[in-house]
Design a protein around this motif. Structure first.
Motif, PDB file in Angstrom:
ATOM      1  N   LEU A 110       0.843  -1.179   0.000  1.00 34.59           N
ATOM      2  CA  LEU A 110       0.000   0.000   0.000  1.00 34.59           C
ATOM      3  C   LEU A 110       0.886   1.239   0.000  1.00 34.59           C
ATOM      4  N   LYS A 111       0.601   2.140  -0.935  1.00 35.40           N
ATOM      5  CA  LYS A 111       1.408   3.344  -1.037  1.00 35.40           C
ATOM      6  C   LYS A 111       0.552   4.451  -1.625  1.00 35.40           C
ATOM      7  N   VAL A 112       0.572   5.618  -0.988  1.00 43.01           N
ATOM      8  CA  VAL A 112      -0.065   6.820  -1.515  1.00 43.01           C
ATOM      9  C   VAL A 112       0.966   7.926  -1.414  1.00 43.01           C
ATOM     10  N   MET A 113       1.259   8.556  -2.552  1.00 44.37           N
ATOM     11  CA  MET A 113       2.278   9.602  -2.535  1.00 44.37           C
ATOM     12  C   MET A 113       2.081  10.582  -3.681  1.00 44.37           C
ATOM     13  N   TRP A 114       2.582  11.800  -3.495  1.00 47.17           N
ATOM     14  CA  TRP A 114       2.499  12.830  -4.523  1.00 47.17           C
ATOM     15  C   TRP A 114       3.737  12.801  -5.398  1.00 47.17           C
ATOM     16  N   ASP A 115       3.535  13.020  -6.679  1.00 49.97           N
ATOM     17  CA  ASP A 115       4.610  13.395  -7.581  1.00 49.97           C
ATOM     18  C   ASP A 115       4.494  14.909  -7.687  1.00 49.97           C
ATOM     19  N   LYS A 116       5.235  15.613  -6.828  1.00 47.29           N
ATOM     20  CA  LYS A 116       5.110  17.066  -6.738  1.00 47.29           C
ATOM     21  C   LYS A 116       5.520  17.740  -8.039  1.00 47.29           C
ATOM     22  N   LYS A 117       6.497  17.160  -8.719  1.00 50.32           N
ATOM     23  CA  LYS A 117       6.990  17.740  -9.968  1.00 50.32           C
ATOM     24  C   LYS A 117       5.900  17.753 -11.044  1.00 50.32           C
ATOM     25  N   LEU A 118       5.126  16.674 -11.133  1.00 50.14           N
ATOM     26  CA  LEU A 118       4.102  16.560 -12.172  1.00 50.14           C
ATOM     27  C   LEU A 118       2.691  16.851 -11.663  1.00 50.14           C
ATOM     28  N   GLY A 119       2.509  16.987 -10.354  1.00 48.46           N
ATOM     29  CA  GLY A 119       1.186  17.227  -9.799  1.00 48.46           C
ATOM     30  C   GLY A 119       0.276  16.019  -9.888  1.00 48.46           C
ATOM     31  N   VAL A 120       0.862  14.824  -9.761  1.00 49.03           N
ATOM     32  CA  VAL A 120       0.112  13.570  -9.875  1.00 49.03           C
ATOM     33  C   VAL A 120       0.051  12.900  -8.504  1.00 49.03           C
ATOM     34  N   LEU A 121      -1.149  12.477  -8.123  1.00 42.97           N
ATOM     35  CA  LEU A 121      -1.305  11.686  -6.907  1.00 42.97           C
ATOM     36  C   LEU A 121      -1.245  10.216  -7.292  1.00 42.97           C
ATOM     37  N   HIS A 122      -0.365   9.464  -6.650  1.00 41.25           N
ATOM     38  CA  HIS A 122      -0.207   8.028  -6.915  1.00 41.25           C
ATOM     39  C   HIS A 122      -0.862   7.240  -5.788  1.00 41.25           C
ATOM     40  N   MET A 123      -1.647   6.213  -6.175  1.00 35.86           N
ATOM     41  CA  MET A 123      -2.238   5.308  -5.186  1.00 35.86           C
ATOM     42  C   MET A 123      -2.001   3.864  -5.592  1.00 35.86           C
ATOM     43  N   ASN A 124      -1.567   3.067  -4.644  1.00 36.80           N
ATOM     44  CA  ASN A 124      -1.528   1.615  -4.767  1.00 36.80           C
ATOM     45  C   ASN A 124      -2.237   1.083  -3.527  1.00 36.80           C
ATOM     46  N   PRO A 125      -3.360   0.365  -3.711  1.00 42.07           N
ATOM     47  CA  PRO A 125      -4.134  -0.065  -2.543  1.00 42.07           C
ATOM     48  C   PRO A 125      -3.573  -1.267  -1.798  1.00 42.07           C
ATOM     49  N   GLY A 126      -2.414  -1.761  -2.217  1.00 41.97           N
ATOM     50  CA  GLY A 126      -1.898  -2.989  -1.611  1.00 41.97           C
ATOM     51  C   GLY A 126      -2.633  -4.180  -2.197  1.00 41.97           C
ATOM     52  N   ALA A 127      -2.813  -5.222  -1.433  1.00 41.95           N
ATOM     53  CA  ALA A 127      -3.467  -6.439  -1.922  1.00 41.95           C
ATOM     54  C   ALA A 127      -4.570  -6.852  -0.957  1.00 41.95           C
ATOM     55  N   CYS A 128      -5.741  -7.183  -1.503  1.00 46.63           N
ATOM     56  CA  CYS A 128      -6.827  -7.641  -0.622  1.00 46.63           C
ATOM     57  C   CYS A 128      -7.089  -9.135  -0.774  1.00 46.63           C
ATOM     58  N   GLY A 129      -6.282  -9.799  -1.601  1.00 43.92           N
ATOM     59  CA  GLY A 129      -6.383 -11.247  -1.721  1.00 43.92           C
ATOM     60  C   GLY A 129      -5.567 -11.947  -0.657  1.00 43.92           C
ATOM     61  N   LYS A 130      -5.515 -13.257  -0.743  1.00 43.21           N
ATOM     62  CA  LYS A 130      -4.800 -14.046   0.274  1.00 43.21           C
ATOM     63  C   LYS A 130      -3.507 -14.664  -0.253  1.00 43.21           C
ATOM     64  N   HIS A 131      -3.139 -14.375  -1.523  1.00 45.91           N
ATOM     65  CA  HIS A 131      -1.896 -14.898  -2.091  1.00 45.91           C
ATOM     66  C   HIS A 131      -0.878 -13.777  -2.219  1.00 45.91           C
ATOM     67  N   GLY A 132       0.348 -14.039  -1.810  1.00 49.41           N
ATOM     68  CA  GLY A 132       1.414 -13.052  -1.914  1.00 49.41           C
ATOM     69  C   GLY A 132       2.162 -12.933  -0.607  1.00 49.41           C
ATOM     70  N   PHE A 133       3.088 -11.995  -0.591  1.00 55.47           N
ATOM     71  CA  PHE A 133       3.950 -11.849   0.581  1.00 55.47           C
ATOM     72  C   PHE A 133       3.434 -10.811   1.576  1.00 55.47           C
ATOM     73  N   HIS A 134       2.369 -10.076   1.222  1.00 53.84           N
ATOM     74  CA  HIS A 134       1.838  -9.072   2.143  1.00 53.84           C
ATOM     75  C   HIS A 134       1.322  -9.765   3.416  1.00 53.84           C
TER      76      HIS A 134
END
Length: 166
Positions: A114-138
């Motif tokens: 899960l990651k939410v961050m600004w690209d201040k240079k481009l004015g873009v908000l980035h969102m990654n919600p992480g994973a809501c499934g049960k497979h993976g390393f999270h």
């Protein structure tokens, strides 16, 4: 005002904890690695779904959903893809799209982080919600929910669904 539920990396898993939040949204966005059309079919019975396919998704899912999805939600320009990187380390495929025509909101999944961050240079908000499934390393299953109101993105909440195994 549009209430969004953003999820990713279900890897064929859908359960009541996800559906509870889906019912509270106006739209559901899935950032890839759906795993099975049963996931999106279930979500579509509840609310409108926008989704992209991920690297584990088969041709059936690829026929139903695009690699990249660019759309407007109210007055917010959104670009969603599964593997995209994050500011300023976008991958080569998405970097060109973002630099040539920056969206206001750039969404991807894939990393299970899960990651939410600004690209201040481009004015873009980035969102990654992480994973809501049960497979993976999270360790903890996560999603995001937020509101788009005109040109504003607000009321961002992290939704924790418990441990991956439980």
């Amino acid at each position: 005002m549009t209430k969004i539920l953003l999820l990713s990396d279900t890897h064929s898993h859908i359960d009541e904890s996800i559906l509870k939040y889906a019912r509270q949204a106006d739209e559901i966005w899935h950032a890839g690695d759906i795993g099975s059309l049963a996931v999106t079919d279930t979500l579509r019975k509840i609310k409108p779904v926008r989704a992209v396919y991920g690297n584990i998704d088969d041709t059936n899912i690829q026929m139903d959903f695009p690699l990249n999805c660019r759309f407007k939600c109210e007055e917010v320009d959104v670009l969603m893809t599964h593997i995209g990187g994050y500011p300023p380390k976008y991958n080569s495929r998405t970097k060109t799209m973002i630099l040539e025509n920056p969206p206001k909101l750039f969404i991807c999944g894939h990393s299970h982080i899960l990651k939410v961050m600004w690209d201040k240079k481009l004015g873009v908000l980035h969102m990654n919600p992480g994973a809501c499934g049960k497979h993976g390393f999270h360790q903890v299953r996560t999603m995001l929910r937020f509101v788009i109101d005109g040109e504003d993105i607000k009321n961002l909440e992290i939704v924790e669904l418990g441990k991956r195994g439980g």
